[in-house]
Design a protein around this motif. Structure first.
Motif, mmCIF file in Angstrom:
data_model
loop_
_atom_site.group_PDB
_atom_site.id
_atom_site.type_symbol
_atom_site.label_atom_id
_atom_site.label_comp_id
_atom_site.label_asym_id
_atom_site.label_seq_id
_atom_site.Cartn_x
_atom_site.Cartn_y
_atom_site.Cartn_z
ATOM 1 N N SER A 1 24.674 -25.295 14.714
ATOM 2 C CA SER A 1 23.851 -24.573 13.748
ATOM 3 C C SER A 1 22.792 -23.745 14.472
ATOM 4 O O SER A 1 22.575 -23.903 15.684
ATOM 5 N N THR B 1 19.217 -32.503 6.499
ATOM 6 C CA THR B 1 20.065 -31.848 7.494
ATOM 7 C C THR B 1 21.517 -32.254 7.326
ATOM 8 O O THR B 1 22.431 -31.431 7.481
ATOM 9 N N GLU C 1 26.289 -23.568 7.254
ATOM 10 C CA GLU C 1 25.506 -23.703 8.474
ATOM 11 C C GLU C 1 26.141 -22.912 9.612
ATOM 12 O O GLU C 1 25.454 -22.216 10.365
ATOM 13 N N GLN D 1 23.466 -30.352 4.287
ATOM 14 C CA GLN D 1 23.719 -28.917 4.241
ATOM 15 C C GLN D 1 25.228 -28.673 4.241
ATOM 16 O O GLN D 1 25.968 -29.351 4.951
#
Length: 349
Positions: free
Chosen positions: A275, A124, A132, A127
């Protein structure tokens, strides 16, 4: 404001061997949160980019480590402690990296799987930020569900967020940019300065301030409450896995009351909050399963949009068929090539 240079302390052997989770907590608790967490934020600004924290000598400043150090300090610490220095920050990071994992040297067949599942939460943080945020608009603003929805009706975004999607994402991006350029801090009074007129001419300072206060900011005391509520919902894990459990900074990544400015310990948590997954959690908290089901329908349509970008494949939606007297649905999408047929089942989480 540029980030001051960070000097690594002299090398020595502390935390070269595995330690317990309890020892890590105690190391962090040596320092008052009002001293340690702003220092974490300074390092979070310095080591936000993965090219900076993937080096061997700085791996203990990875954003997931800094987020856990900040959480531990805010939830378990108190103000009757010592101030923190760069040396202390280095030791806290090293202590986090040294916490032993019971599955890392496990002998049963499932140990590797459990270890890799927990490591996946690091993805996570890696990214691309703008991808995002762009995906938030592509999913929630530019995609229409092809099935009836219960919550995601006209005006649902403003009803959920109290602002438009662009204003919500803009507030997160403003905080993120400020953190990287101001040693992990933000001051709401900056919204009235002429330097940000290009921003506030598009989104008013009052709207930005409201979005920031409503969705991103919390005090240390409130974060402790969020931690307790999270443990009631999800349970309290074994001490060896505590650092992989719910971290309230994912819900409220900006901390007030520590200094005169707002403190942002891990800037990437702002991107995660804005996100699609971040908005999903906000919606589920408000509307429960109805929002989760609507998000699933929207995500299914979004995946179909992406599949139709394939130049040499025919994309077909799910089909209804009979099995005896029961009506069933197939997988969500079929992608038909000359050589094969790819079946795509969509899951929103």
């Amino acid at each position: 404001m540029s980030v001051p240079p960070i000097k690594a302390p002299p090398k020595y052997r502390r935390y070269n061997l595995p330690i317990s989770e309890h020892e890590f907590i105690q190391r962090v608790r040596r320092h008052k949160p009002s001293s340690l967490v702003p220092l974490v934020a300074r390092y979070g600004a310095q080591f936000n980019d993965k090219d900076q924290y993937t080096k061997l000598e700085t791996m203990h400043y990875a954003p997931w480590a800094l987020a856990e150090i900040a959480r531990t300090s805010l939830v378990n610490g108190n103000e009757f402690r010592d101030d923190a220095t760069d040396r202390d920050m280095w030791e806290c990071g090293r202590a986090y990296a040294a916490v032993k994992d019971p599955d890392l040297n496990g002998s049963d067949a499932s140990s590797v799987g459990r270890f890799l599942l927990r490591m996946s939460n690091q993805l996570t943080f890696q990214q691309p930020d703008f991808n995002e945020l762009a995906r938030t608009a592509a999913l929630f603003d530019q995609t229409s569900a092809t099935k009836p929805t219960r919550v995601m009706m006209s005006g649902w975004v403003h009803g959920l967020l109290g602002c438009t999607l662009q204003e919500y994402v803009g507030a997160a991006l403003l905080l993120h940019t400020s953190a990287l350029h101001n040693v992990g801090t933000f001051d709401a009074s900056w919204l009235d300065q002429p330097e940000v007129a290009d921003i506030t001419s598009e989104v008013s300072s009052a709207t930005l301030a409201g979005a920031i206060d409503d969705h991103f900011v919390s005090t240390g005391a409130d974060l402790k409450i969020l931690q307790r509520e999270g443990e009631k919902l999800f349970g309290r894990p074994d001490a060896n896995y505590r650092r992989f459990s719910f971290n309230p900074l994912w819900s409220k990544p900006v901390v007030s009351g520590l200094t005169e400015r707002l403190v942002i310990p891990a800037p990437h948590l702002l991107i995660a909050k804005a996100s699609p997954l971040g908005i999903y959690h906000v919606g589920v908290e408000r509307h429960g399963d109805a929002f989760a089901e609507d998000a699933g329908k929207l995500f299914e349509a979004y995946v179909g949009r992406q599949l139709r970008l394939i130049a040499d494949g025919a994309v077909l939606p799910e089909i209804e068929y009979l099995q005896g007297k029961n009506r069933l649905l197939s997988v969500d999408w079929f992608v038909v090539f000359d050589e094969c047929v790819v079946l795509v089942e969509v899951k929103s989480t």
